[in-house]
Each structure stands twice: as C-alpha cells, then as structure tokens.
Design a protein around this motif. Structure first.
Motif, PDB file in Angstrom:
ATOM      1  N   MET A   1       0.729  -1.185   0.035  1.00 13.59           N
ATOM      2  CA  MET A   1      -0.160   0.128  -0.161  1.00 13.59           C
ATOM      3  C   MET A   1       0.867   1.301   0.101  1.00 13.59           C
ATOM      4  O   MET A   1       1.829   1.683   1.018  1.00 13.59           O
ATOM      5  N   TYR A   2       0.863   2.231  -0.908  1.00 17.84           N
ATOM      6  CA  TYR A   2       1.736   3.172  -1.033  1.00 17.84           C
ATOM      7  C   TYR A   2       1.367   4.601   0.151  1.00 17.84           C
ATOM      8  O   TYR A   2       1.792   5.445   0.507  1.00 17.84           O
ATOM      9  N   ARG A   3       0.092   4.608   0.332  1.00 17.32           N
ATOM     10  CA  ARG A   3      -0.859   5.368   1.569  1.00 17.32           C
ATOM     11  C   ARG A   3      -1.825   5.135   1.443  1.00 17.32           C
ATOM     12  O   ARG A   3      -2.834   3.862   1.625  1.00 17.32           O
ATOM     13  N   THR A   4      -1.642   5.351   3.498  1.00 17.52           N
ATOM     14  CA  THR A   4      -3.181   5.327   3.793  1.00 17.52           C
ATOM     15  C   THR A   4      -3.994   6.180   3.940  1.00 17.52           C
ATOM     16  O   THR A   4      -5.399   6.262   4.202  1.00 17.52           O
ATOM     17  N   HIS A   5      -3.707   7.142   4.151  1.00 21.93           N
ATOM     18  CA  HIS A   5      -4.751   8.629   3.725  1.00 21.93           C
ATOM     19  C   HIS A   5      -4.294  10.096   2.721  1.00 21.93           C
ATOM     20  O   HIS A   5      -2.714   9.504   2.226  1.00 21.93           O
ATOM     21  N   THR A   6      -4.571  10.705   1.863  1.00 23.04           N
ATOM     22  CA  THR A   6      -4.432  11.915   1.310  1.00 23.04           C
ATOM     23  C   THR A   6      -3.852  12.561   1.648  1.00 23.04           C
ATOM     24  O   THR A   6      -3.393  12.844   3.033  1.00 23.04           O
ATOM     25  N   CYS A   7      -3.019  13.394   1.085  1.00 27.54           N
ATOM     26  CA  CYS A   7      -2.205  15.063   1.434  1.00 27.54           C
ATOM     27  C   CYS A   7      -3.033  16.146   2.702  1.00 27.54           C
ATOM     28  O   CYS A   7      -2.731  17.151   2.632  1.00 27.54           O
ATOM     29  N   GLY A   8      -4.556  16.132   2.103  1.00 30.43           N
ATOM     30  CA  GLY A   8      -5.453  16.780   2.448  1.00 30.43           C
ATOM     31  C   GLY A   8      -5.971  16.107   3.668  1.00 30.43           C
ATOM     32  O   GLY A   8      -7.451  17.324   3.873  1.00 30.43           O
ATOM     33  N   GLU A   9      -6.480  15.179   4.165  1.00 32.11           N
ATOM     34  CA  GLU A   9      -6.493  14.761   4.094  1.00 32.11           C
ATOM     35  C   GLU A   9      -6.575  14.371   6.222  1.00 32.11           C
ATOM     36  O   GLU A   9      -8.256  14.739   6.960  1.00 32.11           O
ATOM     37  N   LEU A  10      -5.694  14.566   7.105  1.00 30.47           N
ATOM     38  CA  LEU A  10      -5.730  14.734   7.783  1.00 30.47           C
ATOM     39  C   LEU A  10      -5.637  15.529   8.444  1.00 30.47           C
ATOM     40  O   LEU A  10      -5.864  16.839   8.241  1.00 30.47           O
ATOM     41  N   ARG A  11      -6.409  15.621  10.024  1.00 31.58           N
ATOM     42  CA  ARG A  11      -6.756  17.134  10.813  1.00 31.58           C
ATOM     43  C   ARG A  11      -6.513  16.441  12.443  1.00 31.58           C
ATOM     44  O   ARG A  11      -5.615  15.531  12.805  1.00 31.58           O
ATOM     45  N   LEU A  12      -6.727  17.458  13.542  1.00 33.45           N
ATOM     46  CA  LEU A  12      -6.179  17.342  14.346  1.00 33.45           C
ATOM     47  C   LEU A  12      -6.803  16.218  15.178  1.00 33.45           C
ATOM     48  O   LEU A  12      -5.810  15.047  16.542  1.00 33.45           O
ATOM     49  N   SER A  13      -7.701  15.088  14.774  1.00 31.56           N
ATOM     50  CA  SER A  13      -8.803  14.905  15.122  1.00 31.56           C
ATOM     51  C   SER A  13      -8.016  13.203  15.367  1.00 31.56           C
ATOM     52  O   SER A  13      -8.449  12.626  15.908  1.00 31.56           O
ATOM     53  N   ASP A  14      -7.079  13.161  14.330  1.00 36.92           N
ATOM     54  CA  ASP A  14      -5.805  11.727  13.816  1.00 36.92           C
ATOM     55  C   ASP A  14      -4.602  12.161  14.005  1.00 36.92           C
ATOM     56  O   ASP A  14      -3.719  11.207  14.236  1.00 36.92           O
ATOM     57  N   ALA A  15      -4.354  12.873  15.383  1.00 32.68           N
ATOM     58  CA  ALA A  15      -2.746  13.072  15.942  1.00 32.68           C
ATOM     59  C   ALA A  15      -3.090  12.022  16.350  1.00 32.68           C
ATOM     60  O   ALA A  15      -4.372  10.553  17.696  1.00 32.68           O
ATOM     61  N   GLY A  16      -1.825  11.354  16.531  1.00 30.02           N
ATOM     62  CA  GLY A  16      -1.117  10.368  17.890  1.00 30.02           C
ATOM     63  C   GLY A  16      -1.572   9.052  16.250  1.00 30.02           C
ATOM     64  O   GLY A  16      -0.800   8.181  16.393  1.00 30.02           O
ATOM     65  N   LYS A  17      -1.819   9.001  15.158  1.00 31.00           N
ATOM     66  CA  LYS A  17      -2.588   7.678  14.663  1.00 31.00           C
ATOM     67  C   LYS A  17      -0.956   7.511  13.834  1.00 31.00           C
ATOM     68  O   LYS A  17      -0.197   7.982  12.965  1.00 31.00           O
ATOM     69  N   GLU A  18      -0.392   6.571  12.930  1.00 29.51           N
ATOM     70  CA  GLU A  18       0.577   6.202  12.155  1.00 29.51           C
ATOM     71  C   GLU A  18      -0.118   6.167  10.920  1.00 29.51           C
ATOM     72  O   GLU A  18      -1.122   5.703  10.906  1.00 29.51           O
ATOM     73  N   VAL A  19       0.613   6.976   9.986  1.00 29.55           N
ATOM     74  CA  VAL A  19      -0.206   6.961   8.668  1.00 29.55           C
ATOM     75  C   VAL A  19       0.776   6.911   7.313  1.00 29.55           C
ATOM     76  O   VAL A  19       2.163   6.549   7.666  1.00 29.55           O
ATOM     77  N   THR A  20       0.734   6.465   6.081  1.00 29.57           N
ATOM     78  CA  THR A  20       1.926   6.724   5.566  1.00 29.57           C
ATOM     79  C   THR A  20       0.781   7.949   4.264  1.00 29.57           C
ATOM     80  O   THR A  20      -0.710   7.173   3.785  1.00 29.57           O
ATOM     81  N   LEU A  21       2.061   8.412   3.496  1.00 33.02           N
ATOM     82  CA  LEU A  21       1.125   9.835   2.986  1.00 33.02           C
ATOM     83  C   LEU A  21       2.367   9.000   1.176  1.00 33.02           C
ATOM     84  O   LEU A  21       2.988   8.722   1.834  1.00 33.02           O
ATOM     85  N   ALA A  22       1.953   9.676   0.469  1.00 35.32           N
ATOM     86  CA  ALA A  22       2.696   9.348  -0.850  1.00 35.32           C
ATOM     87  C   ALA A  22       2.287  10.596  -1.791  1.00 35.32           C
ATOM     88  O   ALA A  22       0.777  11.585  -1.814  1.00 35.32           O
ATOM     89  N   GLY A  23       2.742  11.632  -2.269  1.00 34.30           N
ATOM     90  CA  GLY A  23       3.032  12.401  -3.313  1.00 34.30           C
ATOM     91  C   GLY A  23       4.459  13.115  -3.865  1.00 34.30           C
ATOM     92  O   GLY A  23       5.081  12.498  -3.936  1.00 34.30           O
ATOM     93  N   TRP A  24       3.856  14.916  -4.040  1.00 31.78           N
ATOM     94  CA  TRP A  24       4.661  14.994  -4.676  1.00 31.78           C
ATOM     95  C   TRP A  24       5.635  16.526  -3.692  1.00 31.78           C
ATOM     96  O   TRP A  24       4.912  16.995  -2.825  1.00 31.78           O
ATOM     97  N   VAL A  25       7.022  16.482  -3.893  1.00 29.14           N
ATOM     98  CA  VAL A  25       7.498  17.549  -2.966  1.00 29.14           C
ATOM     99  C   VAL A  25       7.260  18.526  -3.581  1.00 29.14           C
ATOM    100  O   VAL A  25       7.793  19.406  -5.084  1.00 29.14           O
ATOM    101  N   GLN A  26       6.593  19.403  -2.731  1.00 29.88           N
ATOM    102  CA  GLN A  26       6.367  20.897  -3.439  1.00 29.88           C
ATOM    103  C   GLN A  26       7.919  22.002  -2.487  1.00 29.88           C
ATOM    104  O   GLN A  26       8.667  22.965  -3.296  1.00 29.88           O
ATOM    105  N   ARG A  27       8.054  22.127  -0.948  1.00 34.62           N
ATOM    106  CA  ARG A  27       8.587  22.690  -0.331  1.00 34.62           C
ATOM    107  C   ARG A  27       9.648  22.116   0.077  1.00 34.62           C
ATOM    108  O   ARG A  27       9.680  20.918   0.856  1.00 34.62           O
ATOM    109  N   ILE A  28      11.164  22.320   0.473  1.00 31.30           N
ATOM    110  CA  ILE A  28      12.164  21.909   0.964  1.00 31.30           C
ATOM    111  C   ILE A  28      12.777  22.772   1.949  1.00 31.30           C
ATOM    112  O   ILE A  28      12.964  24.038   1.571  1.00 31.30           O
TER     113      ILE A  28
END
Length: 607
Positions: A1-28
């Motif tokens: 599985m490449y991701r469990t969530h999208t990059c626009g999905e997570l909120r403060l109520s998700d704090a503490g969860k172990e997740v995997t995201l995938a996408g493009w690097v916009q800024r470093i």
C-alpha cells in the motif's frame, strides 16, 4: 500500500495515528538538524518533519522539488499552526521514507502563482496541471458536468451519442475535414454541432435528448475560443419557446447552486434583441451594472431635440450619436480623459474621438467641446441623459454600427475601471426575438445587391406570426433598394440566448419541422433545390415521416465553467488546450504527414 491517507485528509483529530502518505515534494526547508517538507497531491498539502536521525539519510539521498516520495510516521499537533491550510493544525513526524521516483528540476515553479509563461506552461501542460489552481478548475468542470447530468436525468432527458465523422455543410464556420482512405477523393467533416442529428432524434421519437459533446470549428481563436470545444447539447419535442426557457433556467439554477453555491434569480429577466442592442449596445448585455446607452441620434433620426442643429459638425454630420452616463466620475482628471480618448481610437474600437461633459457637483458643465457647444446645448444633453451632479457623460458619434459597438465596449471598459464587473456576482438573462436573417453584401445573389444569411442557423423557425412574411416574399433585394426596407428584415426568429455577466453561455431555437417551410428557408439563403437536396436531403426526407414540433438549446460548457470559476479564459478549464494559433504545444500538433500516409489517402500537397 503506497498510502493510507491523502495529503489533504488529516486533521487534529488524527493526532497519534500511524499513517503513510505519498505525493510530490513541493518545498524543502532545513532548520539545523530538522528538515520540513511540504508534500502535495491533488487533495492538499501536509507538512512532513524529518528529525535528526533521518537528516543524515537525507544528506546522503537528498530530496528535490517534484520528487515522488512515500513517507510513514506519526501524526502530531503542530506548534506553529498554518491557518491557510486545512491540514495546518498537524504535521507528520517521519519515521520512514522512500523515493519512489526522482524528478528533474521543472522548467517553472509548480505553485499557486507560477513564474512560467503561457507557452512554456502549455508545452509542459502535464506539469502545469499539478498546480492546485488548475486542479481546482478541472474538478469544478467535473462537478458542473455531474450537476448537468443529474438535473437533466431528473427531467427525463436521455443521453445519446452522435457521430464525429459527418458530411460538410454550409452556413457555419469552416469545417475541419478528414480524408477517407476507403473512399478516395472524398472527405468527412468534424461536427460544428450535432444539430441535424438531434433533430433526427426528435423525428425518431426520443422525446428529450442531451449529450455533453465535443464540437469542432476552424476559426480564428481568442481566450474564449478553441478549435475543439464542448457543448451541452439538448433537444425536446412538443414544446414551445416558453417550455424550453423554463427547463433550462432550472438547469442553470441547479448547476450554480451545486457548484458555486449561488442562488440565481427566479425567473431570469428577459430582453428583446432590439432592447438589448439599443440599451446596452450588444446582444449579450452585462447586467452587473447599469450605465445604459442614451440614443441621442440614430440613423439620422434625432431623439434629443437639441441635436437637430448644434453648429458642431462632429454631431451635426454624424449618422448616430450615443452617450453613456458614468455615475460619480466627474472628477476624472484631464489625463484620465485623454487616456480614454486614446482608448476609443484604438483599431479594435475604431472611433475618431470622444466627447465628454463633466457635470460638476456645483451644477456647472465642462465639456471637451466648450468652444463649439453652448451651455444651453450642454444642459439639454445633460437633461436628456438624466445625468446628476458629479456624473461624467461620454459621447460617441459616427456610423450606426461602428458607434453602437464602440459604445458597448466603452460601457464595459468603464465597468471594469470602476470595479463594477465583480467575478463573484452572477447576473443571467434571456435575450429573445432575434432577427431571423442578417444581411451580407459580400455574397450577392444574381439580380440582388446582397443576400440573406441565417443569424443562428438555417433550421431556426420564424416566430409563427412572421411565417407569412417569409413565404409570401422573394428574398431578392433589387438594386437601389435598402435591405432594411425588405420584409425579411422584419422577420423575428423563434430563438433565444442565455447570457450571464455579458457572455453568451447558450443559444437555441424552436426548429422548422415541416419540409415546405424548410425548403423556403433554404431558398431564402440562396441554396438551389439541388444544393438543398445534396446537403440536407436526409433531413428533408425525414420531415415527410411525421416530424414533431421541437426545439432545443446548446450551452458552451467550457465558457460556463470559466464563468463559474471567475476566469476570462476557457483554457484554464480544459485539460489540454490549444494556443491562439490552434497548436498543441505539448504534442507539437498539427504536424506534417509522411509521404506514405499521403499516398494512401490519395492526397498530393501543392508546393
């Protein structure tokens, strides 16, 4: 599985969860022993935090903009929240990451505001489409098409596809033609619209038809035109004009409510074509502001009595004199007024100059023609135009057509300058009672000084009370006659346009459905019986088998999306558009064919 969530999905109520995201690097951004990365997908942006342990790995295997990566870790609350992002309350403490695909440095920045010019962005359109403004536009387009289908399905319409390879027909823009290998020296044409097919579907008994369909026109391009474009194409049987207007007013209210969360008026206001032309200067008026045209003199007929003889040759010798009252603009400076004068002299507008009258708050009148026009003349003009103290009158004089069109453009320009054409305000209306015909001097018929052409298309029915005018009169205009005196000039079409914010978004008509009346229309347009049979024999034949009364409308879907999205250009709402020269910069098309292909198609190119 490449991701469990999208990059626009997570909120403060998700704090503490172990997740995997995938996408493009916009800024470093590097801060000592920590690195922050903005990770982007079409759903949004999430900040990643690489702590000291992973920083060493980043030094050995550095990230760059537009790298495709996967990152796993724990969601935590951000200490410095970003209220500009829906995910701005959290960040991801990265415990593991992987570069899925590195990327070359893109030729322009892929952000909300980019540094890339239009040609460069169109060449790399697949990169430009990563930018969130364009992704929002295409998602809006999808939402609009879904809302259209939802409404029309509720109204009993059936979506039916029609062919793309058809026969070339007259009375429209240039066709795109396609050579037929199996039929040497013969060509298909790509449809400018499915007009005849949807009429045939009414003859076939499909009571209500629609499709969201690609159409093709080989014409000069601009911001709101493309050689291939999309229509919402609709037709209904056993309907009057009123039936059509009610149904598609409802569709537009549904679409704007669903997509823009805006309530359009119920009902839409209506203007006759004549009212629109003489109050606003064109047949697609922008109702977001007033500033109507005042007709002081039209085609040498004087409406403002003082213009019978002012002693000022610019007004006395003009065929038409029109004025616009600009509220509260009497304080315009001489520099601003000179700039406006130069604006109306531009080739696109084509006027010789601009006359202005400043009605100052103290009641005095100051004019650019003070040495030619007395205070009494200025006062009578001001009274006729109902200008108030503090207003500015702008006057144009010249030939009727040119002056009216220039006044319409000047009205829109003043609306822009005064900030009255707001993108988030929507003012729809119907324009009805168009002339059935337009007059053309360029293509005169034998024995006539010109010819009639269809204002909409040759299948538009006249208003019922005007049918005798077409049946009982010859279309020929004898030498020495004025086309405006011909009975055909008085025939009104059973046609209608929907206009929103000064742009035509849809147009249609009640159709001719009897063979004899359709043949009379072809005669009026200068088609011989042989030409009519050759071009439209299939339709004329179908009318002999019980064609029902029918009518319909087609909406410019690309333009509708641009209005919904507050843009002046339909290109922003098309995934892979062409440029102003009709070229696909990304594919480098059109392109030459190989000699073998030309030979197979029996085509020889002229040197």
């Amino acid at each position: 599985m490449y991701r469990t969530h999208t990059c626009g999905e997570l909120r403060l109520s998700d704090a503490g969860k172990e997740v995997t995201l995938a996408g493009w690097v916009q800024r470093i951004r590097k801060f000592g022993k920590m690195t922050f990365v903005d990770l982007r997908d079409r759903y949004g942006i999430t900040q990643l935090v690489f702590q000291e342990k992973l920083n060493a790995q980043l030094d050995a295997q550095p990230l760059n903009r537009e790298y495709v990566i996967q990152a796993s870790g724990k969601v935590v609350e951000r200490s410095n929240k970003n209220p500009q992002l829906p995910t701005g309350d959290i960040e991801l403490l990265v415990q593991y990451y992987e570069i899925l695909n590195p990327a070359r440095t893109p030729p322009f920045t892929i952000e909300e505001e980019t540094d890339g010019g239009e040609d460069l962005r169109m060449k790399y359109r697949f990169l430009d489409l990563r930018r969130q403004p364009l992704q929002r536009n295409l998602l809006l387009r999808y939402q609009a098409s879904r809302a259209v289908r939802e409404y029309l399905d509720q109204q009993g319409f059936v979506e039916i596809e029609t062919p793309f390879l058809i026969k070339s027909t007259p009375e429209g823009a240039r066709d795109f033609v396609v050579p037929s290998r199996m039929n040497p020296h013969q060509f298909y044409a790509l449809p400018q619209s499915p007009q005849t097919f949807k009429q045939l579907l009414m003859v076939s008994g499909f009571d209500r038809y629609y499709q969201i369909v690609r159409c093709f026109r080989d014409e000069d391009l601009r911001a709101d035109r493309q050689p291939e474009f999309t229509q919402i194409d609709c037709e209904m049987s056993f309907v009057t004009q009123e039936d059509v207007l009610q149904v598609f007013e409802g569709m537009m209210r549904h679409v704007f409510n669903k997509v823009a969360h805006v309530a359009l008026p119920d009902p839409f206001p209506r203007l006759s074509w004549d009212e629109a032309i003489w109050k606003y200067g064109n047949d697609k008026p922008d109702l977001r502001f007033d500033m109507l045209l005042h007709n002081l003199k039209v085609r040498n007929r004087v409406y403002c009595e003082v213009l019978h003889q002012t002693g000022f040759h610019v007004l006395d010798q003009a065929e038409t004199v029109l004025a616009i009252v600009v509220p509260g603009a009497a304080d315009y400076t001489r520099k601003q007024l000179d700039e406006l004068t130069e604006w109306v002299k531009r080739p696109q507008i084509g006027m010789q100059g601009l006359l202005y009258i400043r009605y100052l708050p103290d009641g005095t009148l100051k004019s650019s023609a003070d040495k030619y026009l007395s205070q009494d003349v200025l006062s009578k003009i001001q009274q006729f135009c109902e200008a108030q103290p503090g207003d500015l009158l702008l006057m144009l004089a010249g030939r009727e057509d040119k002056t009216r069109k220039a006044a319409a453009e000047l009205r829109l320009e003043m609306g822009n300058r005064l900030g009255l054409r707001k993108k988030d305000v929507f003012r729809p209306l119907w324009v009805v009672d168009f002339p059935l015909f337009e007059y053309s001097e360029e293509e005169a018929l034998p024995g006539s000084v010109g010819r009639w052409v269809a204002r909409h298309h040759p299948f538009t029915a006249p208003r019922p009370e005007h049918i005798p005018l077409m049946i009982e009169n010859s279309p020929l205009i004898p030498p020495g006659s004025d086309y405006q005196d011909h009975p055909f000039a008085r025939i009104k079409a059973n046609a209608y346009d929907m206009v929103i914010n000064g742009q035509e978004v849809g147009g249609g008509s009640i159709r001719i459905f009897q063979r004899d009346l359709q043949e009379k229309m072809f005669v009026a347009l200068g088609l011989s019986p042989e030409e009519a049979r050759q071009k439209f024999g299939f339709l004329l034949g179908a009318f002999e088998y019980g064609a029902p009364p029918h009518g319909g409308i087609a909406f410019g879907f690309d333009r509708l999306c641009a209005i919904l999205g507050g843009s002046d250009s339909i290109r922003d709402f098309i995934a892979f558009p062409k440029n102003n020269a009709g070229r696909d910069m990304m594919l480098d098309a059109p392109a030459p064919l190989e000699e073998a292909q030309l030979k197979e198609l029996h085509i020889c190119l002229r040197k």
